[in-house]
Design a protein around this motif. Structure first.
Motif, PDB file in Angstrom:
ATOM      1  N   GLY A 198      -6.636   8.215 -12.890  1.00 45.43           N
ATOM      2  CA  GLY A 198      -6.910   9.528 -13.461  1.00 45.43           C
ATOM      3  C   GLY A 198      -6.498  10.695 -12.603  1.00 45.43           C
ATOM      4  N   ASN A 199      -5.955  10.431 -11.408  1.00 41.31           N
ATOM      5  CA  ASN A 199      -5.509  11.501 -10.517  1.00 41.31           C
ATOM      6  C   ASN A 199      -3.996  11.609 -10.525  1.00 41.31           C
ATOM      7  N   MET A 200      -3.507  12.828 -10.352  1.00 44.79           N
ATOM      8  CA  MET A 200      -2.093  13.049 -10.141  1.00 44.79           C
ATOM      9  C   MET A 200      -1.871  12.919  -8.633  1.00 44.79           C
ATOM     10  N   VAL A 201      -0.895  12.083  -8.249  1.00 43.72           N
ATOM     11  CA  VAL A 201      -0.642  11.815  -6.834  1.00 43.72           C
ATOM     12  C   VAL A 201       0.842  12.026  -6.557  1.00 43.72           C
ATOM     13  N   ARG A 202       1.139  12.733  -5.481  1.00 40.45           N
ATOM     14  CA  ARG A 202       2.520  12.918  -5.072  1.00 40.45           C
ATOM     15  C   ARG A 202       2.856  11.876  -4.027  1.00 40.45           C
ATOM     16  N   VAL A 203       3.944  11.131  -4.274  1.00 41.27           N
ATOM     17  CA  VAL A 203       4.409  10.104  -3.346  1.00 41.27           C
ATOM     18  C   VAL A 203       5.743  10.578  -2.780  1.00 41.27           C
ATOM     19  N   PHE A 226      10.883  19.813  -5.281  1.00 41.18           N
ATOM     20  CA  PHE A 226      10.268  20.151  -6.562  1.00 41.18           C
ATOM     21  C   PHE A 226       8.765  20.290  -6.422  1.00 41.18           C
ATOM     22  N   ASP A 227       8.209  21.191  -7.222  1.00 42.04           N
ATOM     23  CA  ASP A 227       6.765  21.302  -7.341  1.00 42.04           C
ATOM     24  C   ASP A 227       6.253  19.985  -7.931  1.00 42.04           C
ATOM     25  N   PRO A 228       5.172  19.416  -7.387  1.00 38.65           N
ATOM     26  CA  PRO A 228       4.697  18.126  -7.896  1.00 38.65           C
ATOM     27  C   PRO A 228       4.108  18.191  -9.302  1.00 38.65           C
ATOM     28  N   GLU A 229       3.724  19.396  -9.764  1.00 42.45           N
ATOM     29  CA  GLU A 229       3.121  19.519 -11.081  1.00 42.45           C
ATOM     30  C   GLU A 229       4.103  20.043 -12.130  1.00 42.45           C
ATOM     31  N   ILE A 230       5.107  20.772 -11.686  1.00 45.38           N
ATOM     32  CA  ILE A 230       6.040  21.432 -12.600  1.00 45.38           C
ATOM     33  C   ILE A 230       7.429  20.872 -12.318  1.00 45.38           C
ATOM     34  N   PRO A 260       1.087  22.486   2.765  1.00 49.67           N
ATOM     35  CA  PRO A 260       1.650  21.790   3.923  1.00 49.67           C
ATOM     36  C   PRO A 260       2.640  20.685   3.549  1.00 49.67           C
ATOM     37  N   VAL A 261       2.401  20.024   2.413  1.00 47.41           N
ATOM     38  CA  VAL A 261       3.299  18.966   1.960  1.00 47.41           C
ATOM     39  C   VAL A 261       4.645  19.575   1.574  1.00 47.41           C
ATOM     40  N   LEU A 262       4.616  20.671   0.821  1.00 48.67           N
ATOM     41  CA  LEU A 262       5.855  21.324   0.401  1.00 48.67           C
ATOM     42  C   LEU A 262       6.607  21.897   1.593  1.00 48.67           C
ATOM     43  N   VAL A 263       5.879  22.470   2.556  1.00 50.85           N
ATOM     44  CA  VAL A 263       6.524  22.967   3.781  1.00 50.85           C
ATOM     45  C   VAL A 263       7.213  21.806   4.494  1.00 50.85           C
ATOM     46  N   ASP A 274       0.864  -1.180   0.000  1.00 51.54           N
ATOM     47  CA  ASP A 274       0.000   0.000   0.000  1.00 51.54           C
ATOM     48  C   ASP A 274       0.899   1.228   0.000  1.00 51.54           C
ATOM     49  N   CYS A 275       0.559   2.217  -0.807  1.00 47.61           N
ATOM     50  CA  CYS A 275       1.421   3.382  -1.008  1.00 47.61           C
ATOM     51  C   CYS A 275       0.680   4.663  -0.641  1.00 47.61           C
ATOM     52  N   PRO A 276       1.133   5.342   0.417  1.00 43.58           N
ATOM     53  CA  PRO A 276       0.498   6.614   0.770  1.00 43.58           C
ATOM     54  C   PRO A 276       0.894   7.712  -0.209  1.00 43.58           C
ATOM     55  N   GLY A 277      -0.010   8.647  -0.429  1.00 41.73           N
ATOM     56  CA  GLY A 277       0.278   9.787  -1.288  1.00 41.73           C
ATOM     57  C   GLY A 277      -0.701  10.902  -1.009  1.00 41.73           C
TER      58      GLY A 277
END
Length: 177
Positions: A47-52, A90-94, A131-134, A11-14
């Motif tokens: 279909g979702n973009m997920v940051r791991v 890094f920005d998760p989208e860029i 909060p994730v980036l912080v 199982d992978c949290p993101g």
């Protein structure tokens, strides 16, 4: 890294990008890695973009990337190493780091108590990934030798604009004027 498909081995949290909602990608599911920068991953799942987070790389069947710094002479915090750590977030989208995006406004190092204070912003005030980036910034800067505490404050004055990006980042994203 080019796009590639992997199967989750546990199982992978993101967090769903850009809202930041926590999600768990179940074991034995296919995801496509669209970005692997700074030790973290952006994947597409259902279909979702997920940051791991990079600390969860093993769930994707990958080795976690370890941030390593040379130990300086003495016990001072080296500002160059703090900036080097910030360039790994890094920005998760860029596919551009926070420094080159112009999101880091201030870095203050207090050698007496071995603390680092950082003011940063986001590309959009309502970004749920804040909060994730912080947390990424705190974690990465804490890896710098001799750093005992890291405080990150999100500020929105002045508001971010693409003019704050480095020329390299503007070229990378196609936002060069």
């Amino acid at each position: 890294m080019e796009r590639r498909m992997v199967t989750t081995v546990t199982d992978c949290p993101g967090r769903i990008v850009p809202v930041g909602t926590p999600i768990t990608i179940p074991k034995d599911n296919f995801v496509t890695i669209t970005q692997a920068l700074g030790g973290n991953y952006t994947v597409t799942y259902n279909g979702n973009m997920v940051r791991v987070d990079g600390t969860d790389a093993a769930a994707l069947g990958l080795e976690p990337e370890v941030l390593e710094f040379e130990q300086p002479d003495g016990d001072d915090i080296l500002e160059e190493q703090v900036w080097d750590a910030l360039r790994t977030v890094f920005d998760p989208e860029i596919p551009v780091d926070l420094v080159n995006l112009g999101l880091i406004y201030k870095v203050e190092i207090e050698q007496a108590d071995k603390s680092v204070y950082i003011e940063m912003t986001l590309t959009a005030p309502g970004c749920g990934m804040g909060p994730v980036l912080v947390g990424d910034v705190e974690y990465r800067v804490a890896q710098v030798p001799n750093v005992k505490t890291v405080q990150v404050e999100l500020v929105f004055d002045p508001p971010w604009s693409r003019e704050m990006m480095s020329e390299e980042a503007q070229l990378e994203t196609g936002m060069f004027y």
